[in-house]
Scaffold this active site. Sequence first.
Site, short mmCIF file in Angstrom:
data_model
loop_
_atom_site.label_atom_id
_atom_site.label_comp_id
_atom_site.label_asym_id
_atom_site.label_seq_id
_atom_site.Cartn_x
_atom_site.Cartn_y
_atom_site.Cartn_z
N ASP A 22 17.70 -26.12 18.66
CA ASP A 22 17.57 -27.58 18.72
C ASP A 22 18.65 -28.20 19.61
O ASP A 22 19.49 -28.99 19.18
CB ASP A 22 17.56 -28.21 17.31
CG ASP A 22 16.19 -28.12 16.65
OD1 ASP A 22 15.34 -27.34 17.15
OD2 ASP A 22 15.95 -28.82 15.65
N HIS A 31 17.13 -20.45 12.99
CA HIS A 31 17.15 -21.91 12.98
C HIS A 31 16.65 -22.49 11.66
O HIS A 31 17.28 -23.39 11.08
CB HIS A 31 16.31 -22.47 14.13
CG HIS A 31 16.29 -23.96 14.14
ND1 HIS A 31 17.39 -24.71 14.50
CD2 HIS A 31 15.33 -24.86 13.78
CE1 HIS A 31 17.10 -26.00 14.37
NE2 HIS A 31 15.87 -26.12 13.94
N ASN A 45 13.09 -25.18 16.52
CA ASN A 45 11.71 -25.67 16.57
C ASN A 45 11.50 -26.71 17.66
O ASN A 45 10.37 -26.98 18.06
CB ASN A 45 11.26 -26.22 15.20
CG ASN A 45 12.06 -27.41 14.76
OD1 ASN A 45 13.29 -27.36 14.69
ND2 ASN A 45 11.39 -28.51 14.44
N HIS A 46 12.60 -27.29 18.18
CA HIS A 46 12.45 -28.25 19.28
C HIS A 46 12.42 -27.59 20.66
O HIS A 46 12.16 -28.27 21.65
CB HIS A 46 13.54 -29.33 19.22
CG HIS A 46 13.25 -30.37 18.19
ND1 HIS A 46 12.75 -31.63 18.49
CD2 HIS A 46 13.36 -30.34 16.84
CE1 HIS A 46 12.57 -32.32 17.37
NE2 HIS A 46 12.94 -31.56 16.36
N HIS A 105 20.89 -31.50 19.58
CA HIS A 105 19.95 -32.59 19.88
C HIS A 105 20.43 -33.56 20.96
O HIS A 105 20.45 -34.79 20.76
CB HIS A 105 19.59 -33.37 18.60
CG HIS A 105 18.53 -32.69 17.78
ND1 HIS A 105 17.29 -32.37 18.29
CD2 HIS A 105 18.53 -32.26 16.49
CE1 HIS A 105 16.57 -31.78 17.35
NE2 HIS A 105 17.30 -31.68 16.26
#
Length: 310
Positions: A96, A177, A128-129, A70
């Site tokens: 992510d 993930h 998912n990001h 992130h």
Amino acid sequence: MAQNGQGIEPAVLDDIINRLLEFRNARTVRQVQLSEAEIRSLCTASKEIFLHQPNLLELEAPIKICGDIHGQYGDLLRLFEYGGFPPEANYLFLGDYVDRGKQSLETICLLLAYKIKYPENFFLLRGNHECASINRIYGFYDECKRRFNVRLWKTNTDCFNCLPVAALIDDKILCMHGGLSPDLTDLDEIRNLPRPTDIPDSGLLCDLLWSDPSREVKGWGMNDRGVSYTFGSDKVAEFLMQHDMDLVCRAHQVVEDGYEFFAERQLVTIFSAPNYCGEFDNAGAMMSVDENLMCSFQILKPTDRKPRFL
């Protein structure tokens, strides 16, 4: 390998990596200003490699597995300090890479550069990001727009749409993930998922990137995220038994110690962004899998020192 560095001269690639690593021992986390053309070339060259390799990667131990990053670029560099900078160790990242942290661009650029330089030793899965509708909201779009332009965000989106979604280590450890899916009965279903693709709102691909284990449910349950499912320990045991596997390895949730077991150690969650968002006091972890498939953990402790961004 023929595909190694395709589209980028090796000397140019090395220069990009060297610039990204320039501040690796600094006490402050600085911005690394790559040009738009350089970032674009990283996306194009890595995309070709992703599509050349399968959607279900089949990997061999020894390998080090990392969870969510992130945009916490300083912490990504700390992970490599601990585990060894490529090609010292083989790596699998579980997705992510962008959003929430302040340096998504540096993070994704270093990871893509290593993918291009070491295509058979360095692996990236989709989180998912790595999806336009999500990173449009949670920071990556704004970072691209502020530092470059919206066009560069779209170039990254095209690259993310080609990322593989799962990895199998020595036929025994399945990595993704998010988690399991009620639609997953045969691994060929993962192999046959189309790419490039956006992430749909439901179905196998969605679940692999969005589902969560839950101690509260047996079977499949509703997910508080409003997407996909939760699954109980019974589903983990059932899946592993059916496929003669030992472990499901996933990321997607902040866990206090950086790693957390579930279902009598048949599933592990790995999260690699310590002090997540500056709001949590969690550690980050990296899982090392040795030749005998023994798993051990290297921990990044949450640091009291808030990084200063220059």
